[in-house]
Design an enzyme around this catalytic site. Structure first.
Site, PDB file in Angstrom:
ATOM      1  N   GLY A   1       0.859  -1.313  -0.038  1.00 47.31           N
ATOM      2  CA  GLY A   1      -0.104  -0.086   0.025  1.00 47.31           C
ATOM      3  C   GLY A   1       0.756   1.102  -0.084  1.00 47.31           C
ATOM      4  O   GLY A   1       1.667   1.455   0.752  1.00 47.31           O
TER       5      GLY A   1
ATOM      6  N   SER B   1     -16.469  17.632   1.702  1.00 50.99           N
ATOM      7  CA  SER B   1     -15.481  17.986   2.819  1.00 50.99           C
ATOM      8  C   SER B   1     -16.633  18.511   3.910  1.00 50.99           C
ATOM      9  O   SER B   1     -17.348  19.367   3.655  1.00 50.99           O
ATOM     10  CB  SER B   1     -14.442  18.766   2.375  1.00 50.99           C
ATOM     11  OG  SER B   1     -13.989  19.265   3.568  1.00 50.99           O
TER      12      SER B   1
ATOM     13  N   ARG C   1     -18.326  14.524  13.998  1.00 49.47           N
ATOM     14  CA  ARG C   1     -19.016  13.762  12.836  1.00 49.47           C
ATOM     15  C   ARG C   1     -20.144  12.790  13.094  1.00 49.47           C
ATOM     16  O   ARG C   1     -21.014  12.573  12.771  1.00 49.47           O
ATOM     17  CB  ARG C   1     -17.668  12.970  12.084  1.00 49.47           C
ATOM     18  CG  ARG C   1     -16.924  13.791  11.301  1.00 49.47           C
ATOM     19  CD  ARG C   1     -16.078  13.017  10.462  1.00 49.47           C
ATOM     20  NE  ARG C   1     -15.294  14.282   9.767  1.00 49.47           N
ATOM     21  CZ  ARG C   1     -14.120  13.564   9.153  1.00 49.47           C
ATOM     22  NH1 ARG C   1     -13.595  12.583   8.822  1.00 49.47           N
ATOM     23  NH2 ARG C   1     -13.696  14.636   8.249  1.00 49.47           N
TER      24      ARG C   1
ATOM     25  N   LEU D   1      -5.264  12.125   7.796  1.00 47.12           N
ATOM     26  CA  LEU D   1      -3.993  12.554   6.913  1.00 47.12           C
ATOM     27  C   LEU D   1      -2.749  12.644   7.934  1.00 47.12           C
ATOM     28  O   LEU D   1      -1.723  12.221   7.608  1.00 47.12           O
ATOM     29  CB  LEU D   1      -4.117  13.821   6.173  1.00 47.12           C
ATOM     30  CG  LEU D   1      -5.156  13.711   5.204  1.00 47.12           C
ATOM     31  CD1 LEU D   1      -5.475  15.132   4.518  1.00 47.12           C
ATOM     32  CD2 LEU D   1      -5.332  12.905   4.379  1.00 47.12           C
TER      33      LEU D   1
END
Lengths: 639, 258
Positions: free
Chosen positions: A42, A286, A332, A443
């Site tokens: 990966g 986003s 979220r 990230l």
């Protein structure tokens, strides 16, 4: 098999753990590094960064990805940004506050030491990426710009328009290319991992299939890293790329690796709603849009008027109403559940009633369309393309969608799985996000793991081993190759009548309905029996076609879907075990009177680590207790 | 909607190739072009025929995998749109659609619509990076960068490496792709020390990989789903020129010094 879990957390105060660990790890001398081979599977943010950094250090690196180029890893699709505790805004940010927000955001189900290290490294990540030429957004004075994100009250998110993942990945890809050019990294694109080679209890390599020629090959190494991303595609419809799969981590599980918290799936609040049966994938908008967008539904159930015809007084800005201090920037899991709650109660908008408005009107009035376009232009174009609506003129319709998996291979502080020599990084491991991931932290974790953690910890592992040479004729290598070949043959011998996609779609529906945003004991038990029956049918009645020795995309899918069946069962089992609600895991039986998640710290303050029983059928649970010495266990409150 | 498709079928790089005709019925106008192909493939597989191979992954228009020529245009008729983001509402009921792989000498066909674009990776490997070691970078704000410059660098860096520019170019040139990368790094102070070497080696690699030269047709810009501008080609040409002169001067300088 019960696992022996040792998280290897260094002693000492939390802010000194990583430095003191680095000071004491074993080093490999420069001239010896090239004698050690490290495999990286990966090449997204975590894998690309790890392969490049290990190559720089002088290791002999072999990197693999199923895409035709490492530049296409799904990290490239991440939109909003990356957090770092730089405190450039002077708004009170610090390493501790990022650590605190992440622990709290994860609903106290992550490991303190790992999360602190992540917050600490966040600062270096931005420096590193800027040095590589990542074109982050800047202020007129030439300094880096920041924006705010869900779950935080400071502006600590660095971004490059709505394409932050793309730019960070291109940075890692560039570093990787540099090493490929120098010959320290040997890159194998269009190649998929099929099995592991385990010798004397240690991971010593992998077996791969060349996706273009079908060639099964083995590759031996001193250590192996899985940076293979998440498994949201178990839901069929998700924001993951179509090829994202769980094969690598699931093969590891089959070989005895522990799998932690598999049921913790993040449902992202701002995805474009499903439009029909044909749909293959969901597209994210986003959540940075929530900075300038207000979320609302009509006050009246089943209100079919155009949004522009609904006056202000007849709108319910439900996030602002329920969570006044975080409002549209609530985390979220909370924003997702609140949207589902409104839609289930009949207030949803759009043809299927499964949508809420994300409205930029006020911000456009306040800031002008140019500013909004500069901030989110590409996202809004994408929305217009998919939905056929103009988001500058009419509110966008959004709905939650499976996005990121917080669960994954269990790893210790060194990111090593329970199989010695096998490491897991980025979304493929479970370590940093707990039961819920805050925005702009994936990230950060991928790059922290790849650039700054693995290059140290792999060296430490390699330096302590005296590994015997393993040749291509070694019994374990041959056995792994035979398993891979047998699996391919088994798939190709299936001559049923339904496509693999058909079974994937049905499985996904079960998972979404029963193990998605809301779970119940009864629903999960139903799911387990339905999945078992469907799996049986899948193995009886699928049709693949084509040959082994060629590009065969149906065969690729079959291998992935077969793994999703088994992983899906484990996810339901994990959700069934956790008799509490926390973060993304919401069991309807466990909620407060006003519908918030009700955690049970006395019984469930642990990472649930599953492993395969000796019989290869059942699963055992080992608990890694979680201790909160620096942030006190508290009920999350965003009100 | 009902459509007639002519799909390019080719077993391998050197295999026999032809257009294959298929009728697809009941296509939703909300579905994407690739979802329409999914439906076709489902029928083919259920019938025991081999499905059409095509490259795709993110289906969000950002990974650059989906490469196909639709009715003669890379990524199809809609400007600034990748094939995966092309929706069937762009077409009419009863339309006939021709679907082919990207055509270029440097992009051999792997199977059906899948081409080998690894030459792009090799151009990047020839110098499309800043040579910086992990772990010791200076504080990010120690080098301020003018906002307009950073924005311009971002625009150039937004290339997704899909290869549409090459497929659209009558010469099969990779100038737009290479220029985008060269410009991205040339505009930033971090990329400055290697600026000359970078442009020389990337252009040399581009030529070695069988990409054609640029003769200013501008088709690349038209086909680019990300709107990368041909002004970067002009920028790269200037950089290339000055790098060539600089190199010549350096060599003369060394000779004198001896």
């Amino acid at each position: 098999m019960q696992l022996e879990l040792n998280a290897q957390i260094p002693s000492g105060p939390i802010e000194q753990k990583w430095q003191s660990h680095k000071d004491h790890i074993k080093l490999v001398s420069p001239s010896n590094k090239r004698k050690h081979t490290v495999i990286v599977v990966g090449t997204g943010l975590a894998g690309g960064a790890a392969a490049a950094s290990l190559g720089e250090l002088g290791y002999n690196v072999k990197a693999f990805c199923f895409q035709d180029s490492p530049r296409r890893a799904h990290s490239i699709a991440a939109q909003g940004g990356i957090n770092a505790a730089k405190n450039y805004q002077n708004d009170g940010d610090s390493v501790f506050r990022l650590f605190y927000d992440t622990i709290k955001g994860g609903d106290f189900r992550s490991r303190e030491a790992n999360v602190y290290r992540l917050a600490e490294l966040s600062v270096n990540i931005i420096d590193q990426c800027v040095a590589q030429g990542v074109p982050f957004a800047r202020e007129y004075g030439g300094l880096l710009s920041n924006r705010s994100f869900g779950g935080a009250q400071v502006s600590r998110t660095f971004y490059a328009k709505g394409q932050t993942g793309q730019q960070l990945l291109l940075g890692a890809y560039a570093a990787l290319n540099h090493q490929i050019h120098l010959g320290t990294v040997e890159m194998h694109p269009s190649t998929e991992m099929q099995d592991l080679i385990i010798v004397d209890g240690r991971c010593r390599g992998i077996v791969t299939r060349n996706l273009r020629t079908g060639l099964i090959e083995s590759h031996v190494a001193d250590a192996v890293v899985f940076a293979t991303g998440g498994y949201s595609n178990v839901f069929y419809l998700s924001t993951s790329a179509m090829g994202s799969n769980a094969t690598a981590i699931w093969r590891a599980y089959k070989h005895g690796a522990g799998m932690a918290n598999p049921c913790f799936t993040q449902i992202h609040p701002t995805s474009i709603p499903v439009s029909g049966e044909h749909q293959s994938k969901l597209t994210l908008m986003s959540e940075s849009l929530r900075n300038d967008g207000r979320i609302w539904v009509p006050n009246k159930q089943g209100d079919k008027r155009l949004p522009s015809d609904i006056p202000e007084s007849e709108r319910d800005y439900y996030l602002e109403r329920r969570y006044p201090s975080f409002g549209n920037l609530s985390p979220r899991d909370i924003a997702s559940r609140a949207a589902k709650e409104r839609c289930d109660a009949g207030y949803g908008v759009g043809p299927m009633g499964l949508g809420v408005y994300l409205d930029l009107t006020d911000s456009i009035k306040r800031l002008g369309q140019d500013v909004i376009q500069a901030r989110y232009g590409n996202l809004l174009d994408m929305y217009a393309n998919i939905s056929g609506d103009d988001p500058y003129k009419t509110p966008m319709r959004i709905y939650p969608a499976p996005h990121y998996t917080m669960g994954g291979l269990w790893v210790d502080y060194n990111l090593m799985t329970t199989i010695p020599g096998l490491f897991a990084a980025g979304e493929a491991n479970f370590s940093d996000h707990g039961a819920n991931r805050l925005g702009a932290s994936a990230l950060m974790q991928g790059l922290a793991d790849g650039y700054f953690i693995l290059p140290y910890t792999i060296g430490d592992y390699v330096a302590q081993q005296s590994l015997s040479a393993v040749g291509p004729q070694h019994a374990e290598v041959r056995a792994a190759e035979e398993r891979a070949n047998a699996r391919v043959e088994k798939f190709l011998s299936m001559k049923g009548s339904k496509t693999v996609d058909h079974y994937h779609r049905v499985l996904g529906r079960i998972m979404w309905d029963k193990c998605g945003m809301l779970r119940t004991e009864q629903g999960l038990k139903e799911a387990l029996s339905k999945i078992a029956a469907l799996k049986e049918e899948f193995w009886q009645n699928s049709v693949i076609g084509g040959e082994a020795q060629e590009l065969n995309q149906e065969l690729e899918k079959a291998g992935r879907v077969a793994d999703f069946f088994e992983l899906g069962e484990l996810m339901c089992l994990d959700a069934l075990n956790r008799n509490e609600s926390c973060g993304a895991h919401f069991r309807e039986e466990y909620q407060t009177e006003d519908g918030e998640a009700k955690r049970d710290d006395n019984a469930y303050c642990y990472s649930a680590v599953w492993s395969q029983k000796q019989d290869g059928v059942g699963h055992d649970l080992t608990k890694e207790p979680l201790a909160f010495d620096n942030v006190h266990l508290a009920t999350r409150n965003y009100k | 909607m009902n459509l007639t498709l002519f799909v390019w079928r080719q077993k391998g790089a050197t295999g026999e190739a032809r257009f294959e005709k298929h009728e697809v019925h009941g296509v939703s106008s909300d579905s994407s072009f690739l979802e329409m192909l999914d439906v076709l493939n489902m029928h083919l597989v259920e019938r025991g025929d081999s499905p059409v191979a095509f490259a795709h992954d993110c289906r969000e228009g950002i990974c650059g995998s989906c490469s196909m020529t639709i009715n003669g245009r890379p990524h199809g008729p809609k400007s600034l749109t990748t094939a995966c983001q092309l929706h069937m509402r762009t077409f009419k009921d009863g339309d006939t659609i021709y679907i082919e792989p990207f055509r270029a000498a440097a992009f051999p066909v792997v199977r059906d619509l899948v081409t080998d674009r690894s030459a792009f990776d090799r151009i990047q490997q020839a110098g499309g990076y800043v040579s910086v070691q992990t772990g010791a970078a200076a504080e990010a704000n120690s080098i301020p960068i003018e906002k307009d410059l950073a924005d311009e660098a971002f625009d150039a860096a937004a290339c997704i490496g899909c290869g549409a520019c090459v497929a659209a170019c009558p010469n099969g040139s990779a100038m737009l792709f290479t220029a985008a990368k060269v410009t991205h790094l040339a505009l930033l102070p971090q990329g400055a020390p290697e600026r000359s070497r970078r442009v020389l080696s990337m252009v040399a690699k581009m030529d070695a990989e069988l990409f054609g030269g640029c003769t200013n047709h501008g088709e690349c810009q038209e086909a680019c789903p990300k709107g990368i501008s041909i002004k970067y080609i002009a920028q790269m040409n200037r950089d290339y020129m000055s790098a060539t002169l600089k190199k010549a001067r350096t060599i003369r300088g060394k000779v004198r010094a001896q």
